[in-house]
Design a protein around this motif. Structure first.
Motif, PDB file in Angstrom:
ATOM      1  N   ALA A 256       0.858  -1.193   0.000  1.00 45.13           N
ATOM      2  CA  ALA A 256       0.000   0.000   0.000  1.00 45.13           C
ATOM      3  C   ALA A 256       0.888   1.235   0.000  1.00 45.13           C
ATOM      4  O   ALA A 256       0.990   1.966   0.996  1.00 45.13           O
ATOM      5  CB  ALA A 256      -0.925  -0.007   1.205  1.00 45.13           C
ATOM      6  N   VAL A 257       1.550   1.489  -1.138  1.00 49.70           N
ATOM      7  CA  VAL A 257       2.614   2.498  -1.197  1.00 49.70           C
ATOM      8  C   VAL A 257       2.331   3.609  -2.200  1.00 49.70           C
ATOM      9  O   VAL A 257       3.193   4.461  -2.425  1.00 49.70           O
ATOM     10  CB  VAL A 257       3.963   1.825  -1.537  1.00 49.70           C
ATOM     11  N   ASN A 258       1.147   3.628  -2.782  1.00 53.41           N
ATOM     12  CA  ASN A 258       0.814   4.643  -3.773  1.00 53.41           C
ATOM     13  C   ASN A 258      -0.265   5.584  -3.237  1.00 53.41           C
ATOM     14  O   ASN A 258      -1.011   5.230  -2.314  1.00 53.41           O
ATOM     15  CB  ASN A 258       0.324   3.980  -5.068  1.00 53.41           C
ATOM     16  N   PRO A 259      -0.369   6.799  -3.793  1.00 59.05           N
ATOM     17  CA  PRO A 259      -1.396   7.740  -3.337  1.00 59.05           C
ATOM     18  C   PRO A 259      -2.795   7.116  -3.395  1.00 59.05           C
ATOM     19  O   PRO A 259      -3.147   6.436  -4.356  1.00 59.05           O
ATOM     20  CB  PRO A 259      -1.273   8.897  -4.340  1.00 59.05           C
ATOM     21  N   MET A 296       9.624   9.970   2.780  1.00 56.82           N
ATOM     22  CA  MET A 296       8.251   9.468   2.818  1.00 56.82           C
ATOM     23  C   MET A 296       7.721   9.466   4.251  1.00 56.82           C
ATOM     24  O   MET A 296       8.436   9.139   5.199  1.00 56.82           O
ATOM     25  CB  MET A 296       8.199   8.052   2.246  1.00 56.82           C
ATOM     26  N   TRP A 297       6.443   9.813   4.380  1.00 53.79           N
ATOM     27  CA  TRP A 297       5.771   9.866   5.681  1.00 53.79           C
ATOM     28  C   TRP A 297       4.518   8.996   5.630  1.00 53.79           C
ATOM     29  O   TRP A 297       4.029   8.656   4.551  1.00 53.79           O
ATOM     30  CB  TRP A 297       5.387  11.313   6.021  1.00 53.79           C
ATOM     31  N   VAL A 298       4.003   8.663   6.794  1.00 53.85           N
ATOM     32  CA  VAL A 298       2.754   7.917   6.889  1.00 53.85           C
ATOM     33  C   VAL A 298       1.807   8.672   7.809  1.00 53.85           C
ATOM     34  O   VAL A 298       2.127   8.901   8.988  1.00 53.85           O
ATOM     35  CB  VAL A 298       2.984   6.483   7.417  1.00 53.85           C
ATOM     36  N   ASN A 464       8.496   1.799  -3.319  1.00 53.70           N
ATOM     37  CA  ASN A 464       7.425   1.697  -4.311  1.00 53.70           C
ATOM     38  C   ASN A 464       7.483   0.398  -5.107  1.00 53.70           C
ATOM     39  O   ASN A 464       6.473  -0.044  -5.672  1.00 53.70           O
ATOM     40  CB  ASN A 464       7.466   2.881  -5.264  1.00 53.70           C
ATOM     41  N   GLU A 465       8.660  -0.233  -5.148  1.00 48.89           N
ATOM     42  CA  GLU A 465       8.782  -1.488  -5.884  1.00 48.89           C
ATOM     43  C   GLU A 465       7.968  -2.611  -5.251  1.00 48.89           C
ATOM     44  O   GLU A 465       7.664  -3.606  -5.904  1.00 48.89           O
ATOM     45  CB  GLU A 465      10.256  -1.904  -5.964  1.00 48.89           C
TER      46      GLU A 465
END
Length: 515
Positions: A256-259, A296-298, A464-465
């Motif tokens: 779950a790494v995409n906008p 990157m942030w969460v 993202n991979e």
């Protein structure tokens, strides 16, 4: 034909609230060996939730050693170890970096009186939130340190170093005293814009910067010490990547790494999270935002009470003892889910407000307690079990409503122990009125840690991979008639929370004075 051993294999170690698992991964997310161990959560008084750091480290050693042995039997060499740890832990350490106390966990809310006073100063609370992206709450180490300073002055004076579970474990494995950006950002003392300890907040807490470990990237590595290597059956000098916190690594581990992609997790606690490229704050201070990598942030919100409520029902209501279940070869949670499945959605009007240990997002209120509301003579244990599953999902729905302000939601991927229950997954889909995707790999944090290992050695370029590595195993779509039931009951659930604020505070005050 015999296959050649993989070039790179990282052991991802996921150190959670009540257990740890080590899983050996190839870069394509294939699991080739694993082990797990457990340890108790100590609750000697109301609002206290502690653990022994020594006991946790022994469990970490055990699972790494068992996983390393499995690889050795397969003639596979581990490339390194990468860590994931639970958030918001704190213990005072002496000059030798040995614990002076049990570690306070995220669930420890003994500092609620201090938090209540802090929140009265709304300007200070908002300033701290804007600096740290962490709402004022008892879960954060900042509040725990303030409690120690006020109520355990003897320990506070002896405290030479401020430790979290991450830096304590990393130090014992490598001998190096550092902390990653991700763990530091969950402390309430980290300036999100400067990406360093906040000097003003440290002065407020009475803590010197020298007491805190230096902050490093989540892909930073040191080397396994000879002493640790001997016990773990691994080679000394092997890289140990410091990794990040379990919460943010879940997104990486399940792709779950995409906008627009969210992760939904229920383990001991629960959370909803989404990736962002910058620190995000909510105008109502309902959500947090933590580092994942340097870029990157969460953003998200975690709830205190997840699977721990099912464990309480197992032990205190159902009385399913370990020996009893082993004698009939039945998993107690499978039996509980079976019983809950016989009850219609809505549990015939029984609602559980599962605030047994207070609550984090979106209420950030430690002065909450659990309530079964709507009990009647027709309700039994099966209703209580289903109501618990539903109540936990209502809490996640409150977080979901806050996160929608950050952008459109494209899909929600799930992880955690609740993914073993199709019933619970369906309940969450119905409550959120959203489609849920169950990935092929639901052990998100362990693989997420391993991914940081693969990035550190150049096998993978970036997080993202992982989107292409994690496939969908099953999809749970909301059922319209169930969703209508849950909308009506969620409205009651919300009104109960807001209408009982004084009563919650009074009962917590009463309980506190008993001890």
């Amino acid at each position: 034909m015999k296959k050649d051993p993989p070039d790179q294999v990282w052991i991802g170690v996921d150190i959670g609230t009540t257990g740890v698992r080590a899983i050996a991964y190839m870069a394509d997310s294939t699991n080739i060996g694993s082990s797990e161990a457990f340890y108790p959560l100590l609750t000697p008084r109301p609002d206290w939730a502690e653990e022994s750091p020594l006991q946790i480290y022994e469990a970490v050693q055990e699972v790494i050693k068992n996983t390393a042995d499995q690889l050795r039997y397969k003639n596979i060499k581990a490339s390194g170890i990468a860590l994931s740890t639970v958030m918001h832990s704190f213990a005072g350490l002496d000059e030798a970096k040995k614990p002076l106390m049990n570690m306070q966990t995220w669930a420890d809310s003994r500092s609620l009186n201090i938090v209540r006073e802090l929140k009265k100063d709304t300007e200070l609370s908002r300033d701290f939130y804007n600096r740290t992206c962490c709402p004022i709450h008892a879960c954060y180490p900042l509040a725990k340190i303030l409690w120690l300073r006020k109520y355990a002055e003897d320990i506070f004076k002896k405290t030479k170093y401020i430790g979290s579970l991450k830096d304590y474990i990393f130090y014992n494995l490598t001998g190096e005293w550092v902390i990653d950006h991700s763990t530091a950002s969950t402390s309430g003392m980290y300036n999100a814009k400067k990406m360093d300890w906040d000097d003003e907040i440290l002065r407020y807490a009475g803590v010197k910067k020298t007491a805190l470990p230096a902050i490093v990237s989540t892909t930073y590595h040191s080397f396994l010490s000879r002493r640790a290597a001997e016990f773990l059956h691994l080679q000394s000098g092997m890289p140990v990547v410091i990794g990040a916190t379990d919460g943010v690594l879940v997104n990486v581990g399940i792709g779950a790494v995409n906008p627009g992609q969210l992760s939904a997790t229920i383990g001991t606690s629960g959370a909803l999270r989404m990736l962002t490229t910058k620190p995000m704050v909510d105008k109502h201070m309902r959500t947090w935002c933590y580092n994942l990598t340097d870029e990157m942030w969460v953003a998200g919100g975690a709830i205190n009470n997840g699977g721990m409520i099912l464990r309480w029902l197992r032990d205190k209501v159902c009385h399913y003892s370990k020996n009893q279940m082993e004698n009939i070869d039945v998993d107690p949670y499978d039996l509980m889910t079976l019983k809950a499945g016989h009850v219609a959605p809505g549990s015939e009007g029984l609602i559980l407000m599962p605030f047994f240990t207070g609550e984090r997002a979106p209420y950030w209120n430690s002065e909450l307690r659990g309530i079964f509301f709507g009990l009647s003579l027709n309700h039994g244990r099966s209703h209580m079990i289903r109501a618990a599953m539903e109540g936990i999902c209502y809490c996640l729905n409150s977080v979901f409503m806050a996160l929608q302000d950050f952008g459109n939601i494209k899909d929600i991927r799930v992880s955690g122990s609740f993914t073993k229950s199709p019933l619970w997954l369906q309940i969450l889909a119905d409550v959120l009125d959203q489609k849920l995707i169950l990935p092929g790999n639901s052990e998100g944090a362990a693989f997420g840690a391993a991914v940081l290992g693969f990035i550190s050695d150049g096998t993978l370029k970036n997080i993202n991979e992982t989107a292409a590595l994690v496939n969908s195993k099953k999809i749970f779509a909301p059922i319209a008639e169930n969703t209508e039931v849950y909308k009506r009951l969620y409205d009651i659930f919300s009104r109960l929370y807001f209408n009982l604020q004084d009563e919650f505070a009074d009962i917590v005050s009463y309980q506190t004075k008993l001890h």
